[in-house]
Design an enzyme around this catalytic site. Sequence first.
Site, PDB file in Angstrom:
ATOM      1  N   GLY A   1       2.549  27.932  66.441  1.00  0.00           N
ATOM      2  CA  GLY A   1       2.365  27.337  65.125  1.00  0.00           C
ATOM      3  C   GLY A   1       3.668  26.947  64.467  1.00  0.00           C
ATOM      4  O   GLY A   1       3.845  25.801  64.018  1.00  0.00           O
ATOM      5  N   LEU A   2       4.619  27.880  64.386  1.00  0.00           N
ATOM      6  CA  LEU A   2       5.912  27.586  63.769  1.00  0.00           C
ATOM      7  C   LEU A   2       6.695  26.599  64.624  1.00  0.00           C
ATOM      8  O   LEU A   2       7.343  25.683  64.103  1.00  0.00           O
ATOM      9  CB  LEU A   2       6.701  28.878  63.574  1.00  0.00           C
TER      10      LEU A   2
ATOM     11  N   ASP B   1       8.188  26.670  76.296  1.00  0.00           N
ATOM     12  CA  ASP B   1       7.073  27.558  75.983  1.00  0.00           C
ATOM     13  C   ASP B   1       6.486  28.080  77.283  1.00  0.00           C
ATOM     14  O   ASP B   1       6.744  27.545  78.367  1.00  0.00           O
ATOM     15  CB  ASP B   1       5.998  26.823  75.174  1.00  0.00           C
TER      16      ASP B   1
ATOM     17  N   ASP C   1       8.294  31.447  81.673  1.00  0.00           N
ATOM     18  CA  ASP C   1       8.014  32.806  81.219  1.00  0.00           C
ATOM     19  C   ASP C   1       9.363  33.482  80.992  1.00  0.00           C
ATOM     20  O   ASP C   1      10.184  33.571  81.913  1.00  0.00           O
ATOM     21  CB  ASP C   1       7.208  33.546  82.286  1.00  0.00           C
ATOM     22  N   LEU C   2       9.617  33.952  79.770  1.00  0.00           N
ATOM     23  CA  LEU C   2      10.915  34.550  79.467  1.00  0.00           C
ATOM     24  C   LEU C   2      11.184  35.816  80.268  1.00  0.00           C
ATOM     25  O   LEU C   2      12.324  36.291  80.309  1.00  0.00           O
ATOM     26  CB  LEU C   2      11.036  34.838  77.973  1.00  0.00           C
TER      27      LEU C   2
ATOM     28  N   ASN D   1       9.188  39.922  58.648  1.00  0.00           N
ATOM     29  CA  ASN D   1       9.023  40.920  57.590  1.00  0.00           C
ATOM     30  C   ASN D   1       8.440  42.215  58.141  1.00  0.00           C
ATOM     31  O   ASN D   1       8.590  43.274  57.540  1.00  0.00           O
ATOM     32  CB  ASN D   1       8.156  40.349  56.469  1.00  0.00           C
ATOM     33  N   HIS D   2       7.802  42.153  59.315  1.00  0.00           N
ATOM     34  CA  HIS D   2       7.179  43.356  59.865  1.00  0.00           C
ATOM     35  C   HIS D   2       8.191  44.317  60.491  1.00  0.00           C
ATOM     36  O   HIS D   2       7.831  45.440  60.839  1.00  0.00           O
ATOM     37  CB  HIS D   2       6.071  42.957  60.833  1.00  0.00           C
TER      38      HIS D   2
ATOM     39  N   TYR E   1       4.809  45.181  67.319  1.00  0.00           N
ATOM     40  CA  TYR E   1       5.391  43.860  67.093  1.00  0.00           C
ATOM     41  C   TYR E   1       6.616  43.965  66.190  1.00  0.00           C
ATOM     42  O   TYR E   1       7.698  43.434  66.504  1.00  0.00           O
ATOM     43  CB  TYR E   1       4.339  42.929  66.478  1.00  0.00           C
TER      44      TYR E   1
ATOM     45  N   LYS F   1      10.860  43.341  66.809  1.00  0.00           N
ATOM     46  CA  LYS F   1      11.770  42.537  65.990  1.00  0.00           C
ATOM     47  C   LYS F   1      12.978  43.368  65.545  1.00  0.00           C
ATOM     48  O   LYS F   1      14.101  42.842  65.434  1.00  0.00           O
ATOM     49  CB  LYS F   1      11.022  41.952  64.791  1.00  0.00           C
TER      50      LYS F   1
END
Length: 269
Positions: free
Chosen positions: A15-16, A35, A49-50, A110-111, A138, A142
């Site tokens: 999305g972003l 991607d 695939d990273l 923010n999480h 998640y 981060k």
Amino acid sequence: MPAPSTVLLTGAAGGLGTLMQNLLPAFGYELRLLDLRPIEGDPDAVTVDLADKDAVREAVRGVDAIIHLAGISLEAPFEKILQANIVGTYNLYEAAREEGITRIVFASSNHAVGFTPRPQGDDPLIPVDTPRRPDTFYGLSKSFGEDLAQFYWDKHGIETVSVRIGSCFPEPTSVRMLSVWMSPADGARLFHAALTAEGVGHTVVHGSSANTRLWWDLTSARALGYEPQDDSEPWAEKLIAEQGELDPDNEAHAYLGGHFVTDPPIWPY
């Protein structure tokens, strides 16, 4: 610093990433899209695939900078988060080191600080150096990404701006989002500032627009040259009428991470 000419955009099909595909070229960037899934309409996009270290190194070769948006963006079992968000981010930084790339913009969240109580009343804005308090695996990933970025700056001289993104959508969709929303246009402005500011070392910034109901301090983002131009307030009356004001006695309303602290949305793949 001069604007990088070629930027690798990971997570470009998300999305972003889709929003930034359309907005960043106006700042003069040539984007190399990456991607896990094929990207419709771009035959030159890189499908990687990273977790594949050799493929990641090939993907970064020849770019001037990286905007790293790829990975799982909701809650998932730790094993999935480990591969996509932790090992994948490590592989990207190692590839950057090996290829001499010295500027990365890392999509934090923010999480990473989701269990931080939200400001109420006359409380001060949440500072960028607030202790990390992840609300999910998640968010934990981060936090790892921010530490990884610090390590690669201290050890290898790779500069990173870690952007703790609130919510970047065309418009806010909840009362909570009125306080952490970042318009897509402001998102592009912030990423541009993060790519071009001088001497960032490892800098953590909060990623949102200049919202009337803002919860966190944007000082470190503004220090990069970021000038947010949007505000969520035009949507406030409608959203509050539909959803009601936030209830400080509701745990999902009491913390920065919102419902991620009580009932996080699960990654569907």
